[in-house]
Design a protein around this motif. Structure first.
Motif, short mmCIF file in Angstrom:
data_model
loop_
_atom_site.label_atom_id
_atom_site.label_comp_id
_atom_site.label_asym_id
_atom_site.label_seq_id
_atom_site.Cartn_x
_atom_site.Cartn_y
_atom_site.Cartn_z
N SER A 148 0.84 -1.20 0.00
CA SER A 148 0.00 0.00 0.00
C SER A 148 0.87 1.25 0.00
O SER A 148 1.85 1.33 0.74
CB SER A 148 -0.92 0.02 1.23
OG SER A 148 -1.85 -1.05 1.19
N GLN A 154 -7.46 -3.81 -17.80
CA GLN A 154 -7.75 -2.61 -17.01
C GLN A 154 -9.25 -2.48 -16.83
O GLN A 154 -10.03 -2.84 -17.73
CB GLN A 154 -7.20 -1.36 -17.72
CG GLN A 154 -5.67 -1.32 -17.79
CD GLN A 154 -5.16 -0.13 -18.58
OE1 GLN A 154 -5.72 0.22 -19.61
NE2 GLN A 154 -4.08 0.48 -18.10
N ARG A 191 -3.06 -4.01 -9.59
CA ARG A 191 -2.79 -2.68 -9.02
C ARG A 191 -4.08 -1.88 -8.99
O ARG A 191 -4.74 -1.72 -10.02
CB ARG A 191 -1.73 -1.94 -9.83
CG ARG A 191 -1.52 -0.47 -9.40
CD ARG A 191 -0.24 0.08 -10.00
NE ARG A 191 0.92 -0.55 -9.39
CZ ARG A 191 2.14 -0.54 -9.92
NH1 ARG A 191 2.35 0.06 -11.08
NH2 ARG A 191 3.15 -1.13 -9.29
N GLU A 192 -4.43 -1.41 -7.80
CA GLU A 192 -5.64 -0.60 -7.63
C GLU A 192 -5.24 0.85 -7.35
O GLU A 192 -4.42 1.11 -6.46
CB GLU A 192 -6.48 -1.12 -6.46
CG GLU A 192 -6.98 -2.55 -6.64
CD GLU A 192 -7.61 -3.09 -5.38
OE1 GLU A 192 -8.53 -3.92 -5.49
OE2 GLU A 192 -7.18 -2.71 -4.27
N THR A 193 -5.81 1.76 -8.11
CA THR A 193 -5.64 3.19 -7.84
C THR A 193 -6.88 3.66 -7.11
O THR A 193 -8.01 3.40 -7.54
CB THR A 193 -5.48 3.98 -9.15
OG1 THR A 193 -4.34 3.48 -9.86
CG2 THR A 193 -5.27 5.47 -8.85
N GLU A 226 -8.36 -0.35 -12.02
CA GLU A 226 -7.56 -1.53 -11.74
C GLU A 226 -6.71 -1.88 -12.96
O GLU A 226 -7.16 -1.67 -14.10
CB GLU A 226 -8.45 -2.73 -11.42
CG GLU A 226 -9.34 -2.56 -10.21
CD GLU A 226 -10.39 -3.66 -10.11
OE1 GLU A 226 -10.71 -4.07 -8.98
OE2 GLU A 226 -10.89 -4.09 -11.17
N GLU A 268 -4.42 6.37 1.54
CA GLU A 268 -3.95 5.30 0.67
C GLU A 268 -4.35 5.62 -0.76
O GLU A 268 -5.54 5.82 -1.06
CB GLU A 268 -4.55 3.95 1.09
CG GLU A 268 -3.97 2.76 0.36
CD GLU A 268 -4.56 1.43 0.82
OE1 GLU A 268 -3.98 0.39 0.48
OE2 GLU A 268 -5.61 1.46 1.51
N VAL A 269 -3.39 5.68 -1.67
CA VAL A 269 -3.66 6.07 -3.05
C VAL A 269 -3.40 4.95 -4.05
O VAL A 269 -3.87 5.01 -5.18
CB VAL A 269 -2.82 7.31 -3.44
CG1 VAL A 269 -3.25 8.53 -2.63
CG2 VAL A 269 -1.32 7.04 -3.26
N GLN A 270 -2.64 3.95 -3.62
CA GLN A 270 -2.36 2.82 -4.51
C GLN A 270 -2.22 1.56 -3.69
O GLN A 270 -1.65 1.56 -2.60
CB GLN A 270 -1.07 3.07 -5.30
CG GLN A 270 -0.69 1.94 -6.26
CD GLN A 270 0.56 2.25 -7.05
OE1 GLN A 270 0.58 3.21 -7.83
NE2 GLN A 270 1.61 1.46 -6.88
N ARG A 271 -2.78 0.46 -4.24
CA ARG A 271 -2.71 -0.82 -3.54
C ARG A 271 -2.31 -1.89 -4.56
O ARG A 271 -3.05 -2.16 -5.50
CB ARG A 271 -4.06 -1.15 -2.90
CG ARG A 271 -4.06 -2.39 -2.01
CD ARG A 271 -5.47 -2.68 -1.50
NE ARG A 271 -6.00 -1.57 -0.74
CZ ARG A 271 -7.23 -1.07 -0.93
NH1 ARG A 271 -8.01 -1.57 -1.87
NH2 ARG A 271 -7.66 -0.07 -0.19
N ASP A 272 -1.16 -2.47 -4.36
CA ASP A 272 -0.68 -3.54 -5.23
C ASP A 272 -0.96 -4.88 -4.56
O ASP A 272 -0.50 -5.14 -3.44
CB ASP A 272 0.83 -3.41 -5.47
CG ASP A 272 1.18 -2.28 -6.43
OD1 ASP A 272 0.24 -1.68 -6.99
OD2 ASP A 272 2.37 -2.00 -6.62
#
Length: 504
Positions: free
Chosen positions: A117, A164, A140-142, A152, A125-129
């Motif tokens: 994260s 995507q 990868r979630e933005t 995604e 939280e701005v990005q979650r891999d």
């Protein structure tokens, strides 16, 4: 989806696959939902990679278990000059008082990344891999300012972008998936409005890759049906009813059919339906007057290993150990199992009860625990954690109790028979009357009459010779659930469907 804790439907699918493959029939389980532990789950359930195919695995070019390049967490780019704190299960990176990055790990895999994260300077939280359990960056979630997923991106094990999806907020504030895109799939980009359209595309690709004109068996209609019925390549489709098909399960002749069942019976895109008992088929015909091709094939089937298991004599088993296999759900009516056991234990003080099954309803689980405590049975009743292999539980069981409100068939009951465990069950729709030979390998009692169920149990527990006779007959009766009989029924259905007209 095949989870680590597979449901009865998944177990039925896996058994059917084994029947098909044992008889040289090419077959594969297809699943839709994204799951980063999918391949580990296959192994837990005794499946090989080539026996099941997940839609996202397919598009991610990740259908194999072994991945060459496992991402090393020590080589990830971390915020410059950040303070690093390594805890069990996670690594934290902060600048000042602000958390900027967090790495978590799969508990079952030493140093395999679970999630990375990324946080902005305000702590959002701005990005979650999300990493696949096999060791590569999978998704990868933005995230937007409110923490909702905005888009995604999915990757192959080698890091190539292949998928995507984008999300938008509706006027009432709901976040919904608005666009899906396959990136450079076979040289082209493909766009879809929803997951059902992508699933249809997936099914068509698999069908074409296998020469078309294949038969698809729908096991979870509410998930896969939209994809199957809209396929554009020639194929056949059969719906399998794993459970009851009316809105009031114990009133099938007077209650409405589920909407998906109505659709399956009326749609020309559906070639047939399979029920699990002759009684259910007769009820369906009576209420629907359908002309659709219908057949009866029980989901319960036993392989040669299960059929060959020695029947452990009752005198060699732990005395008076009762068992039930049921997820914690209102359908299973476990309150009555407990109330029946209370009456049994009053007459057989050393009796115990083991309940095997995962928790489907936590509130009900807590309610059952309180009921057990209020009856003074806490030391005698055990909730056993889910396990794929119940052979030890069956081999050490004296009786199997079932108080379900309704069933599709009762796979666990058939498994119990194969280990010589007599069954005492409510006579419900559907299954027990097909499995239990009343007064032979068990007893059937009126649904809801837990007192009668307890009396029938006591009639065996207090008569060791009679109990052993029932055990022997239970083992004998399990032989009819062999691969040969199952395959014979499936052959007839497949032949009938194949002779029909393909849906183009």
């Amino acid at each position: 989806m095949i989870d680590a804790k597979a449901s009865g439907i998944e177990h039925a699918m896996m058994k059917r696959l084994k029947v098909f493959q044992a008889n040289k029939q090419v077959a594969m389980i297809l699943t839709r939902d994204y799951n980063r532990t999918y391949h580990r789950n296959l192994g837990i359930n005794g499946l090989r990679d080539e026996q099941a195919l997940n839609m996202f695995d397919y598009f991610q070019e990740a259908v194999q278990t072994n991945i060459e390049k496992i991402v090393d967490p020590n080589k990830l780019i971390v915020p410059k000059d950040s303070l690093e704190i390594r805890k069990a299960g996670s690594w934290l990176y902060s600048l000042g008082d602000c958390l900027r990055m967090k790495i978590t790990f799969f508990k079952e895999q030493n140093k395999r990344i679970d999630t990375v994260s990324i946080f902005d300077s305000f702590g959002h939280e701005v990005q979650r891999d999300r990493y696949d359990v096999r060791g590569f960056l999978s998704l990868r979630e933005t995230l937007d300012f409110d923490g909702n997923v905005a888009n995604e991106t999915m990757f192959t094990p080698t890091g190539k972008i292949v998928y995507q999806s984008y999300y938008r907020r509706t006027p009432n504030g709901q976040v919904i998936n608005s666009l899906l895109r396959l990136v450079n799939y076979r040289g082209n980009d493909y766009y879809f409005d929803n997951l059902d359209e992508l699933l249809r595309f997936f099914f068509d690709e698999i069908n074409q890759n296998a020469g078309s004109h294949n038969i698809f068996i729908s096991d979870r209609s509410y998930i896969v049906e939209p994809g199957l019925v809209n396929m554009v390549t020639p194929r056949k489709m059969v719906c399998y009813a794993h459970n009851v098909i009316t809105t009031v399960p114990d009133e099938p002749l007077t209650s409405p059919l589920f909407d998906e069942v109505k659709f399956e019976l009326s749609s020309p895109r559906v070639d047939g339906m399979i029920l699990q008992t002759a009684e259910q088929l007769a009820d369906l015909k009576q209420v629907s007057h359908t002309k659709k091709s219908l057949a009866v094939i029980p989901s319960a089937v036993l392989d040669n290993t299960e059929l060959a298991v020695a029947n452990v004599p009752m005198k060699q088993r732990p005395a008076h150990r009762l068992i039930t296999v049921a997820r914690i759900h209102e359908q299973k009516h476990l309150e009555h199992t407990i109330l029946a056991f209370e009456l049994i234990k009053a007459q057989v003080p050393d009796a115990t009860l083991a309940i095997h099954g995962y928790v489907n309803d936590d509130k009900l689980y807590q309610k059952l625990i309180k009921l057990i405590a209020s009856k003074g049975l806490t030391a005698a009743v055990t909730f056993c954690q889910y396990t794929v292999d119940l052979s030890s539980a069956y081999q050490n069981a004296t009786l199997y109790l079932s108080t379900s409100r309704y069933e599709g068939y009762g796979m666990a009951m058939v498994e119990a028979l194969s280990y010589g465990v007599p069954i005492i069950s409510y006579n419900i729709k559907y299954g027990p009357a097909d499995i239990i030979l009343d007064g032979n390998n068990g007893f059937l009692v009126k649904s809801g009459d837990y007192r009668k169920l307890a009396l029938k149990a006591l009639s065996l527990l207090q008569n060791p010779q009679k109990l052993q006779t029932f055990s022997n007959k239970a083992k004998q009766s399990s032989q009819r659930y062999n691969f040969r009989n199952s395959w014979k029924a499936w052959q007839q259905v497949l032949t009938t469907i194949e002779r029909g007209t393909s849906h183009d």
